[in-house]
Design a protein around this motif. Structure first.
Motif, PDB file in Angstrom:
ATOM      1  N   GLU A  86      -3.358 -13.978  -6.009  1.00  0.00           N
ATOM      2  CA  GLU A  86      -3.033 -13.563  -4.647  1.00  0.00           C
ATOM      3  C   GLU A  86      -3.144 -14.753  -3.706  1.00  0.00           C
ATOM      4  N   ARG A 102      -2.017 -12.197   2.144  1.00  0.00           N
ATOM      5  CA  ARG A 102      -2.243 -10.780   2.409  1.00  0.00           C
ATOM      6  C   ARG A 102      -2.070 -10.551   3.900  1.00  0.00           C
ATOM      7  N   GLY A 103      -1.523  -9.403   4.249  1.00  0.00           N
ATOM      8  CA  GLY A 103      -1.330  -9.067   5.657  1.00  0.00           C
ATOM      9  C   GLY A 103      -1.241  -7.572   5.845  1.00  0.00           C
ATOM     10  N   GLU A 104      -1.038  -7.184   7.090  1.00  0.00           N
ATOM     11  CA  GLU A 104      -0.928  -5.774   7.443  1.00  0.00           C
ATOM     12  C   GLU A 104       0.406  -5.511   8.113  1.00  0.00           C
ATOM     13  N   THR A 117      -4.080  -9.015  16.505  1.00  0.00           N
ATOM     14  CA  THR A 117      -4.081  -9.579  15.159  1.00  0.00           C
ATOM     15  C   THR A 117      -3.619 -11.023  15.240  1.00  0.00           C
ATOM     16  N   ALA A 142       0.835  -1.191   0.000  1.00  0.00           N
ATOM     17  CA  ALA A 142       0.000   0.000   0.000  1.00  0.00           C
ATOM     18  C   ALA A 142       0.877   1.250   0.000  1.00  0.00           C
ATOM     19  N   HIS A 184      -1.932   0.208   5.109  1.00  0.00           N
ATOM     20  CA  HIS A 184      -1.134  -0.720   5.931  1.00  0.00           C
ATOM     21  C   HIS A 184      -1.062  -2.127   5.342  1.00  0.00           C
ATOM     22  N   THR A 185      -1.567  -2.367   4.138  1.00  0.00           N
ATOM     23  CA  THR A 185      -1.738  -3.728   3.635  1.00  0.00           C
ATOM     24  C   THR A 185      -0.688  -4.056   2.580  1.00  0.00           C
ATOM     25  N   TYR A 186      -0.304  -5.328   2.540  1.00  0.00           N
ATOM     26  CA  TYR A 186       0.549  -5.849   1.477  1.00  0.00           C
ATOM     27  C   TYR A 186      -0.086  -7.138   0.964  1.00  0.00           C
ATOM     28  N   ALA A 187       0.226  -7.487  -0.282  1.00  0.00           N
ATOM     29  CA  ALA A 187      -0.306  -8.696  -0.903  1.00  0.00           C
ATOM     30  C   ALA A 187       0.814  -9.410  -1.643  1.00  0.00           C
ATOM     31  N   ARG A 198       8.342  -4.698  10.970  1.00  0.00           N
ATOM     32  CA  ARG A 198       7.416  -4.844   9.844  1.00  0.00           C
ATOM     33  C   ARG A 198       8.066  -5.548   8.659  1.00  0.00           C
ATOM     34  N   LEU A 240      -4.861  -1.195  -2.784  1.00  0.00           N
ATOM     35  CA  LEU A 240      -4.791  -1.906  -1.504  1.00  0.00           C
ATOM     36  C   LEU A 240      -5.192  -0.976  -0.365  1.00  0.00           C
TER      37      LEU A 240
END
Length: 685
Positions: free
Chosen positions: A413, A416-418, A438, A355, A403-406, A468, A400
């Motif tokens: 896909e 996916r996470g944050e 989480t 993102a 805070h999100t990645y894929a 992160r 997205l």
């Protein structure tokens, strides 16, 4: 002569010279030079502490502080000897006694006492307390930091050399703060010694001036007191600078710049703060009785500085523009050719999309090292699995959520996470810390995104702290492992064949003689990778393929033959300290499964009643879950002809459970049977 050689000779000689100064008289000319050198040493320490970015960049400071303190005390002894013997201690002492304090003993004593108060009560006490707390927190946080390093190493984000370097930095940091905690006592003792030395010099000077040199009381005060005060000021000014240096060192946080740069950068980011400060000072100018000009000058200067600074919106826009530029794609060419369009529409084997607010992770100017970690991950997986995974295409995706990645494999896909900015992921119990609850994206463990300000508290409380970039890299590594077979292309197979041909050409000649195509080799290697079997031993794998391909083209039979050849290595990869925890099937169940075994074009399968198949899968899943709760990672062992079909049956219920054949168990291992899968009644087909 090199600098190392000079340091090996000059520094020990200087320390010995310090001790000699305490017992051997020093000429006044040399004493003046040494006093100025003492001031220079203190100034160097202060400047070095201001330009230091990390405390370990000046890790010699505790020893430096001790040497400077001893040097200063040796000078005090030499000055006292000259004052009491000759009534003269050089021009520097005389200048400080007459010019700096205007020749007034009272003024000199007051200034001396003020310097003592500043050094002893304010700076030294504060620096000592900070060093003590930092030493305690650093020691308490060491286990958590070590676990974080081990997690990064296991995830492939760092190599063994980087892990050793980071472990050494943690140990050095703990040693530094522990040494600073002890070194602060030197500064306290130095301040006390300065007071005692001044009193001794005053009393001794009066006695010698009156009784030995027959001076009047007034002359004795004017002469010896001014020299004593000059000595006190000359020694306390460097002592104050050293104390300030120690305070700056222990309160300095690790940043990318020196103190001055950080101070200006962080203050100039707060335009409103400067405006409010200027308003407050201009407002004080209105108060009756206060001089208006100084307040107006300073307040107006702050207003002028604030007016030249960018607004908050401009700062935010610039940061977003800089971040976007860090990973922005190159601008399209003026002429769209078929080649450029085809390149843009190409589906990448492995993609990481982030993102807009995670761009700092890939921007080196903002401390982002995600791309470096991904490169290290590719090397780790190559050494672990035996294949080189494709280049990971990392790009931003405005679609997205924040805070999100894929993570995508061949455009699909799969994860996916944050990774919220300004937070770290804490695994374990962190209920006493603020944060966002989480689940850890790989194993689904409960976790909390905790603000980075509470990182030390989380480490002290026993939680495993993961940054992160490590979260994203670990997630990417797990998806790459699970889909290693899909990531192995025929071009990769050709590269592997060419590598083996360079070292073992006969093996490749036999492989070609067996009329085995690259596609058939690819399917065998993919099946091995799908079950987590490393294909590093390509020579033996190709030998078995070329031998079995002359008899059958059935991929499953060839894969099982390869597994039998690699059996000891496969079973050893799941063992711990030479012991392999195993689950077995009840003999009646295994017999029933053998009767239910059926061939098909896609390999063997079990023609079981759906209820029995579900009950068997759930029974195995329960055994595996119970073992994992005890900290054991078991393998399921069954007959060789059942192994492929049993693995397919259990893949959904127990995806991380390896299924081995009895023939794959290495003779060097000691087997620990931790459970027998039993349905509670004989299984029927």
């Amino acid at each position: 002569m090199t600098s190392n050689r000079i340091g090996q000779i000059a520094i020990p000689a200087a320390i010995v010279g310090i001790v000699v100064m305490m017992v051997v008289p020093v000429p006044t000319a040399l004493l003046d030079l040494l006093i100025v050198a003492n001031i220079g040493i203190a100034v160097l320490a202060l400047l070095a502490s201001m330009f230091t970015k990390r405390v370990l960049d000046f890790s010699i400071f505790p020893s430096y502080l001790l040497i400077a303190t001893l040097f200063r005390l040796a000078l005090n002894v030499s000055v006292t000897r000259l004052v009491l013997l000759n009534g003269n201690a050089g021009k520097v002492i005389e200048a400080f006694g007459h010019f700096v304090v205007g020749g007034s003993v009272v003024v000199g004593l007051v200034i001396f006492l003020i310097l003592i108060v500043i050094q002893f009560i304010v700076i030294t006490n504060g620096a000592g307390r900070v060093a003590e707390v930092a030493a305690r927190f650093t020691l308490d946080a060491m286990p958590g930091k070590q676990m974080a390093i081990d997690a990064d190493l296991n995830a492939g984000t760092i190599d063994e050399q980087s892990a050793k370097r980071r472990r050494k930095e943690i140990a050095d940091e703990a040693d530094f703060y522990g040494a600073m905690d002890g070194a602060s006592k030197f500064v306290k003792g130095d301040a006390i010694a300065a007071i005692v030395i001044v009193l001794i010099n005053l009393i001794g000077g009066f006695a010698i001036g009156i009784m030995q040199k027959h001076l009047s009381f007034t002359d004795a005060i004017n002469h010896y007191s001014l020299l004593t005060v000059g000595d006190g000021l000359v020694s306390q000014i460097p002592a104050l600078l050293i104390s300030m240096s120690s305070g700056l060192i222990v309160t300095r946080a690790a940043t990318e710049s020196d103190l001055g740069t950080d101070l200006m950068h962080q203050f100039t980011r707060h335009r409103k703060t400067l405006q409010l400060a200027g308003s407050a000072l201009c407002g004080l100018a209105i108060a009756p009785g206060l001089p208006k000009l100084p307040f107006l000058i300073v307040g107006g200067s702050l207003f002028l500085i604030a007016s030249r600074l960018p607004t908050d919106a401009q700062v935010a826009a610039k940061e977003m523009a800089d971040a976007a530029e860090a990973i922005a794609l190159p601008p399209p060419s003026a002429t769209e050719t078929p080649e450029t369009i085809a390149n843009d529409m190409r589906v990448e084997p492995l993609e990481l999309e982030i993102a807009y607010d995670l761009i700092d992770l890939v921007d080196p100017d903002r401390g982002g090292d995600l791309l470096d970690r991904v490169r290290a991950l590719r090397r780790k997986l190559a050494l672990e699995l035996g294949i080189v995974i494709p280049l990971v295409r990392t790009r931003d995706n405005l679609d997205l959520p924040a805070h999100t990645y894929a993570i995508r494999v061949h455009g699909v896909e799969l994860g996916r996470g944050e990774a919220p900015p300004g937070h770290v992921l804490v695994l374990g119990d962190s209920t006493n810390l603020p944060g966002l609850a989480t689940r850890e994206p790989v194993f689904g463990l409960p976790a909390t995104w905790v603000p980075i300000e509470f990182r030390h508290q989380a480490e002290i409380s026993g939680g495993t702290v993961v940054d992160r970039a490590s979260v994203i890299t670990t997630h990417l590594a797990e998806i790459a492992r699970r889909n290693a077979g899909r990531l192995l292309s025929r071009q990769d197979v050709k590269m592997l064949v060419d590598l083996v041909k360079e070292t073992d050409p006969v093996v490749i000649d036999e492989l070609n003689a067996s009329n085995t195509t690259a596609g058939e080799v690819q399917r065998v290697l993919q099946d091995l990778l799908d079950e987590g079997v490393a294909i590093r031993d390509l020579v033996r794998i190709f030998e078995v393929i070329s031998e079995r391909a002359r008899v059958t083209k059935d991929t499953e039979h060839i894969v099982e033959a390869v597994r039998a050849a690699l059996g000891p290595a496969i079973s050893s990869s799941y063992a711990r300290d030479g012991r392999l925890p195993v689950l077995t099937l009840e003999p009646l169940i295994e017999h029933s499964l053998a009767e239910a075994l059926r061939p098909s074009d896609n390999g063997t399968y079990l023609a079981l009643d759906p209820n029995i198949a579900e009950a068997l899968a759930l029974a195995v899943a329960r055994e595996v879950e119970g073992a994992e709760q005890r900290g054991v990672e078991p393998v399921l062992v069954c007959a060789g002809q059942l192994r492929p079909a049993v693995h397919r049956l259990l893949r959904a219920a127990a995806p991380r459970l390896p299924v081995l054949a009895y023939t794959e168990l290495g003779a060097q291992l000691e087997l620990d049977t931790i459970g027998v899968v039993n349905l509670g009644q004989p299984a029927t087909v």
